[in-house]
Write an enzyme that holds these catalytic residues in place. Structure first.
Site, PDB file in Angstrom:
ATOM      1  N   GLY A 273       1.466  -0.871   8.419  1.00 53.43           N
ATOM      2  CA  GLY A 273       0.851   0.341   7.900  1.00 53.43           C
ATOM      3  C   GLY A 273      -0.052   0.978   8.930  1.00 53.43           C
TER       4      GLY A 273
ATOM      5  N   PRO B 225       4.352   2.497   2.869  1.00 54.32           N
ATOM      6  CA  PRO B 225       4.106   3.788   2.215  1.00 54.32           C
ATOM      7  C   PRO B 225       2.609   4.077   2.257  1.00 54.32           C
ATOM      8  CG  PRO B 225       4.477   2.054   0.584  1.00 54.32           C
ATOM      9  CD  PRO B 225       4.644   1.417   1.924  1.00 54.32           C
TER      10      PRO B 225
ATOM     11  N   ASP C 201      -2.912  -6.388   8.767  1.00 54.81           N
ATOM     12  CA  ASP C 201      -3.526  -6.755  10.057  1.00 54.81           C
ATOM     13  C   ASP C 201      -2.562  -6.854  11.237  1.00 54.81           C
ATOM     14  OD1 ASP C 201      -5.925  -6.855   8.751  1.00 54.81           O
ATOM     15  OD2 ASP C 201      -6.119  -9.044   8.764  1.00 54.81           O
TER      16      ASP C 201
ATOM     17  N   ASN D  95       2.299  -8.119   4.820  1.00 52.41           N
ATOM     18  CA  ASN D  95       1.622  -6.891   5.210  1.00 52.41           C
ATOM     19  C   ASN D  95       0.130  -7.169   5.359  1.00 52.41           C
ATOM     20  OD1 ASN D  95       0.444  -4.018   3.480  1.00 52.41           O
ATOM     21  ND2 ASN D  95       1.179  -3.978   5.572  1.00 52.41           N
TER      22      ASN D  95
ATOM     23  N   LYS E 185       5.473  -3.679  -4.131  1.00 50.58           N
ATOM     24  CA  LYS E 185       4.418  -3.962  -3.162  1.00 50.58           C
ATOM     25  C   LYS E 185       3.132  -4.221  -3.937  1.00 50.58           C
ATOM     26  CE  LYS E 185       2.307  -2.386   1.144  1.00 50.58           C
ATOM     27  NZ  LYS E 185       0.872  -2.109   0.905  1.00 50.58           N
TER      28      LYS E 185
ATOM     29  N   CYS F  29      -2.231  -0.313  -4.495  1.00 48.24           N
ATOM     30  CA  CYS F  29      -3.197   0.679  -4.032  1.00 48.24           C
ATOM     31  C   CYS F  29      -4.574   0.399  -4.629  1.00 48.24           C
ATOM     32  CB  CYS F  29      -2.751   2.087  -4.420  1.00 48.24           C
ATOM     33  SG  CYS F  29      -3.940   3.354  -3.898  1.00 48.24           S
TER      34      CYS F  29
END
Length: 329
Positions: free
Chosen positions: A228, A18, A206, A204, A141, A102
């Site tokens: 991402g 996301p 790299d 998640n 996440k 985030c």
């Protein structure tokens, strides 16, 4: 087979992360076409949903061809998170995801996103509030911790599993790192080796090539990978990874014609979803990404940025195609 509640995914699924201003329905459609197994909405403010903010409500749009698809929410208030989860449930996604990762200042300052990493008890309460307010599977996440001196992902994984989440995605950086430095997947490997952890753990950070995806799959033993930034302007990465897993062969990079076809579809779907003016304006951030590393694109980028209608974009696409056919072998 990997399961998130009652959602069945392929062995070692590839997830689209996301991403704010990126993971909207037009981009998700492209990624689905090119092999993404599970996708999420842009993150949505719980407070915005409750206030009936137009931008937040618009982000609830999902379509059957995307499934399975999750809607991600964030916030720092238990009641607001519970209420927003009930609102999310009305549009019938396949799951609800909570953003505790985030790192952006405007989110963290509100005690949301990665800001919650400083208070695991609050993270647990927020998660429990969401789990208790919906029949949908709830996933999370998050990041490793606030900084190198406060990495707490081991405790977080166990406690969130205990209150009922069905999967956990770990961005293998701290909040202090933002998106800099290397992601440290050793922490993900350690979580996976914990005999108390029974839910799927997705990694998640790299992964931007088929070779790296296979290396991380074999080395860190996670249940799948979330991609991402590696997918921005390059939705082909999902099928490229899958092909490499199956054959050991690297697929050729997309041709200029294929990149232009992606731009054409992305612009069309953006306009269909947002309306012509906003759809075209918001497309402007994507052109450079689709042609990253392609020589002689600067002149065409300027023209794309000046386009005001879909017809103009189509004309520039044809002009660009002809130029590369005649001038680039």
């Amino acid at each position: 087979m990997v399961k998130i509640g009652n959602i069945e995914l392929p062995d070692f699924p590839l997830l689209l992360a996301p991403m704010e201003d990126v993971s909207d329905p037009p981009f998700r459609k492209l990624c689905k076409m090119h092999g993404a197994d599970l996708m999420y909405s842009e993150f949505i403010s719980s407070e915005g949903l409750i206030r009936d903010a137009i931008k937040s409500r618009k982000k609830l749009d999902i379509f059957d061809y995307e499934r399975p698809v999750g809607i991600q929410i964030f916030g720092g208030d238990e009641e607001a998170m519970a209420m927003s989860a009930r609102i999310v449930e009305t549009v019938e996604p396949d799951l609800v995801d909570i953003n505790f990762g985030c790192p952006v200042k405007k989110v963290v300052c509100k005690g949301a996103g990665a800001g919650v990493l400083k208070d695991i008890d609050l993270m647990v309460r927020l998660t429990k509030a969401v789990v208790n307010s919906t029949h949908l599977p709830v996933t999370v996440k998050t990041r490793l911790g606030w900084d190198d001196s406060s990495i707490n992902i081991d405790e977080v994984a166990e406690r969130l599993q205990d209150v009922g989440i069905k999967a956990l995605t770990i961005h293998a950086r701290t909040r202090a790192q933002m998106y800099k430095g290397e992601a440290d997947w050793e922490h993900i490997s350690r979580i996976k080796s914990n005999p108390n952890i029974e839910i799927p753990i997705f990694g998640n950070g790299d992964v931007d090539s088929p070779e790296k995806a296979l290396e991380y799959k074999n080395k860190y033993n996670c249940d799948g990978i979330m991609i991402g930034r590696g997918a921005i302007g390059y939705p082909w990465i999902f099928n490229e990874i899958k092909h490499f897993f199956e054959t050991g062969e690297i697929l050729p990079e997309p041709t200029i014609a294929e990149r232009l076809e992606a731009v054409k579809n992305h612009a069309l779907w953006s306009v269909e979803w947002k309306g012509e003016r906003p759809g075209i304006v918001e497309m402007r951030q994507h052109y450079s990404n689709y042609f990253r590393g392609i020589p002689h694109f600067k002149e065409f980028k300027t023209k794309f940025l000046q386009a005001l209608t879909l017809e103009q974009i189509d004309e520039i696409i044809e002009e660009t195609k002809h130029f590369y056919q005649e001038n680039v072998s």
